[in-house]
Design a protein around this motif. Structure first.
Motif, PDB file in Angstrom:
ATOM      1  N   LYS A  68     -64.703 -35.460  34.358  1.00 15.89           N
ATOM      2  CA  LYS A  68     -63.249 -35.346  34.317  1.00 15.89           C
ATOM      3  C   LYS A  68     -62.892 -33.858  34.232  1.00 15.89           C
ATOM      4  N   PRO A  69     -61.658 -33.495  34.543  1.00 17.84           N
ATOM      5  CA  PRO A  69     -61.275 -32.079  34.465  1.00 17.84           C
ATOM      6  C   PRO A  69     -61.443 -31.486  33.062  1.00 17.84           C
ATOM      7  N   GLU A  70     -61.265 -32.310  32.032  1.00 16.27           N
ATOM      8  CA  GLU A  70     -61.325 -31.799  30.663  1.00 16.27           C
ATOM      9  C   GLU A  70     -62.696 -31.947  30.005  1.00 16.27           C
ATOM     10  N   ALA A  71     -63.535 -32.861  30.500  1.00 14.40           N
ATOM     11  CA  ALA A  71     -64.854 -33.069  29.887  1.00 14.40           C
ATOM     12  C   ALA A  71     -65.691 -34.025  30.722  1.00 14.40           C
ATOM     13  N   MET A  72     -67.005 -33.942  30.511  1.00 11.57           N
ATOM     14  CA  MET A  72     -67.907 -34.939  31.075  1.00 11.57           C
ATOM     15  C   MET A  72     -68.075 -36.017  30.003  1.00 11.57           C
ATOM     16  N   VAL A  73     -67.823 -37.265  30.382  1.00  8.51           N
ATOM     17  CA  VAL A  73     -67.929 -38.375  29.448  1.00  8.51           C
ATOM     18  C   VAL A  73     -69.059 -39.286  29.912  1.00  8.51           C
ATOM     19  N   CYS A  74     -70.052 -39.470  29.057  1.00  7.57           N
ATOM     20  CA  CYS A  74     -71.169 -40.356  29.359  1.00  7.57           C
ATOM     21  C   CYS A  74     -71.228 -41.446  28.300  1.00  7.57           C
ATOM     22  N   CYS A  75     -71.263 -42.687  28.761  1.00  6.82           N
ATOM     23  CA  CYS A  75     -71.278 -43.836  27.850  1.00  6.82           C
ATOM     24  C   CYS A  75     -72.503 -44.709  28.129  1.00  6.82           C
ATOM     25  N   SER A  76     -73.095 -45.188  27.073  1.00  5.03           N
ATOM     26  CA  SER A  76     -74.228 -46.096  27.206  1.00  5.03           C
ATOM     27  C   SER A  76     -73.763 -47.407  27.818  1.00  5.03           C
ATOM     28  N   ARG A  77     -74.575 -47.958  28.707  1.00  2.00           N
ATOM     29  CA  ARG A  77     -74.281 -49.252  29.320  1.00  2.00           C
ATOM     30  C   ARG A  77     -75.024 -50.378  28.603  1.00  2.00           C
ATOM     31  N   VAL A  78     -75.693 -50.045  27.504  1.00  2.00           N
ATOM     32  CA  VAL A  78     -76.528 -51.019  26.808  1.00  2.00           C
ATOM     33  C   VAL A  78     -75.766 -51.652  25.643  1.00  2.00           C
ATOM     34  N   LEU A  79     -75.722 -52.970  25.623  1.00  2.00           N
ATOM     35  CA  LEU A  79     -75.188 -53.695  24.473  1.00  2.00           C
ATOM     36  C   LEU A  79     -76.333 -53.909  23.488  1.00  2.00           C
ATOM     37  N   THR A  80     -76.116 -53.542  22.239  1.00  2.00           N
ATOM     38  CA  THR A  80     -77.148 -53.690  21.217  1.00  2.00           C
ATOM     39  C   THR A  80     -76.866 -54.916  20.367  1.00  2.00           C
TER      40      THR A  80
END
Length: 119
Positions: A68-80
Protein backbone atom coordinates in the motif's frame (compact mmCIF):
# COMPACT_ATOMS: atom_id res chain seq x y z
CA UNK A 1 -52.65 -8.75 16.64
CA UNK A 2 -50.05 -6.01 17.29
CA UNK A 3 -48.35 -8.04 20.04
CA UNK A 4 -48.23 -11.11 17.75
CA UNK A 5 -46.60 -8.99 15.03
CA UNK A 6 -44.06 -7.53 17.50
CA UNK A 7 -43.25 -10.99 18.81
CA UNK A 8 -42.70 -12.28 15.28
CA UNK A 9 -40.35 -9.40 14.45
CA UNK A 10 -38.39 -9.89 17.67
CA UNK A 11 -38.13 -13.63 16.96
CA UNK A 12 -36.80 -13.03 13.43
CA UNK A 13 -34.40 -10.30 14.56
CA UNK A 14 -32.61 -12.44 17.13
CA UNK A 15 -30.45 -14.39 14.64
CA UNK A 16 -29.54 -11.17 12.87
CA UNK A 17 -28.62 -9.43 16.12
CA UNK A 18 -26.63 -12.47 17.21
CA UNK A 19 -24.72 -12.46 13.91
CA UNK A 20 -23.87 -8.78 14.25
CA UNK A 21 -22.78 -9.30 17.86
CA UNK A 22 -20.45 -12.14 16.90
CA UNK A 23 -19.02 -10.12 14.02
CA UNK A 24 -18.40 -7.13 16.28
CA UNK A 25 -16.78 -9.35 18.89
CA UNK A 26 -14.39 -11.10 16.50
CA UNK A 27 -13.67 -8.22 14.09
CA UNK A 28 -10.52 -7.14 16.02
CA UNK A 29 -9.09 -10.64 15.58
CA UNK A 30 -9.08 -10.26 11.80
CA UNK A 31 -5.88 -8.24 11.94
CA UNK A 32 -4.37 -10.22 14.81
CA UNK A 33 -1.67 -11.94 12.73
CA UNK A 34 -0.65 -9.08 10.44
CA UNK A 35 2.54 -7.06 10.28
CA UNK A 36 3.11 -3.60 8.85
CA UNK A 37 6.42 -2.50 7.34
CA UNK A 38 7.27 0.98 6.04
CA UNK A 39 7.38 1.43 2.26
CA UNK A 40 10.61 2.49 0.54
CA UNK A 41 10.58 5.19 -2.12
CA UNK A 42 10.51 2.48 -4.82
CA UNK A 43 7.83 0.27 -3.25
CA UNK A 44 7.82 -2.65 -0.85
CA UNK A 45 10.74 -4.98 -0.29
CA UNK A 46 10.03 -8.48 0.98
CA UNK A 47 12.86 -11.03 1.20
CA UNK A 48 15.01 -8.93 -1.16
CA UNK A 49 12.33 -8.67 -3.86
CA UNK A 50 10.77 -5.33 -4.84
CA UNK A 51 6.98 -5.14 -5.13
CA UNK A 52 5.30 -2.09 -6.56
CA UNK A 53 2.62 -0.12 -4.71
CA UNK A 54 -0.92 -1.56 -5.18
CA UNK A 55 0.32 -5.12 -5.78
CA UNK A 56 -0.78 -8.19 -3.83
CA UNK A 57 1.16 -11.44 -3.55
CA UNK A 58 1.45 -14.61 -1.50
CA UNK A 59 4.63 -15.76 0.13
CA UNK A 60 6.05 -19.26 0.54
CA UNK A 61 5.43 -19.08 4.29
CA UNK A 62 1.65 -18.69 3.97
CA UNK A 63 1.28 -14.92 4.06
CA UNK A 64 -0.79 -12.61 1.90
CA UNK A 65 1.03 -9.31 1.40
CA UNK A 66 -0.16 -6.06 -0.04
CA UNK A 67 2.00 -3.09 -0.93
CA UNK A 68 0.00 0.00 0.00
CA UNK A 69 1.20 3.61 -0.36
CA UNK A 70 1.53 3.95 3.42
CA UNK A 71 2.88 0.49 4.34
CA UNK A 72 3.41 -3.11 3.33
CA UNK A 73 0.85 -5.27 5.13
CA UNK A 74 1.46 -9.01 5.40
CA UNK A 75 -1.08 -11.27 7.09
CA UNK A 76 -0.86 -14.94 7.92
CA UNK A 77 -3.28 -17.14 5.97
CA UNK A 78 -3.10 -19.86 8.63
CA UNK A 79 -5.95 -20.45 11.06
CA UNK A 80 -4.59 -21.77 14.36
CA UNK A 81 -6.89 -24.21 16.19
CA UNK A 82 -7.42 -23.24 19.83
CA UNK A 83 -10.11 -25.57 21.12
CA UNK A 84 -9.87 -29.29 20.49
CA UNK A 85 -9.26 -32.44 22.53
CA UNK A 86 -5.60 -31.91 23.51
CA UNK A 87 -5.36 -35.31 25.23
CA UNK A 88 -6.22 -37.31 22.11
CA UNK A 89 -5.28 -34.93 19.28
CA UNK A 90 -2.33 -32.96 17.94
CA UNK A 91 -2.09 -30.11 15.40
CA UNK A 92 -0.07 -30.74 12.23
CA UNK A 93 0.90 -28.03 9.75
CA UNK A 94 -0.06 -28.77 6.12
CA UNK A 95 1.99 -26.42 3.93
CA UNK A 96 0.28 -27.06 0.55
CA UNK A 97 -3.00 -25.67 1.93
CA UNK A 98 -1.47 -23.31 4.52
CA UNK A 99 -3.57 -24.95 7.20
CA UNK A 100 -3.18 -26.66 10.53
CA UNK A 101 -5.00 -29.97 10.67
CA UNK A 102 -5.84 -31.50 14.02
CA UNK A 103 -5.42 -35.27 13.93
CA UNK A 104 -5.62 -38.13 16.40
CA UNK A 105 -2.34 -38.91 18.15
CA UNK A 106 -2.78 -42.65 17.69
CA UNK A 107 -4.07 -42.35 14.08
CA UNK A 108 -2.75 -39.31 12.14
CA UNK A 109 -5.00 -40.13 9.18
CA UNK A 110 -8.11 -39.45 11.30
CA UNK A 111 -9.14 -35.85 11.88
CA UNK A 112 -10.28 -34.46 15.22
CA UNK A 113 -13.09 -32.01 15.74
CA UNK A 114 -12.00 -28.38 16.18
CA UNK A 115 -14.31 -26.06 18.12
CA UNK A 116 -12.54 -22.74 17.51
CA UNK A 117 -9.53 -21.20 15.80
CA UNK A 118 -7.83 -17.82 15.42
CA UNK A 119 -6.09 -16.33 12.48
Amino acid sequence: MQSLFNGLIRHRMRPLLLSFSILALFWPLCDAQCSRTPVSENGCIKRGKLHHVHTVWRTNNCERCECKPEAMVCCSRVLTPTKYNREKCIPMFHKPTCSIRVVKKNNPSAFCRVFSAVG
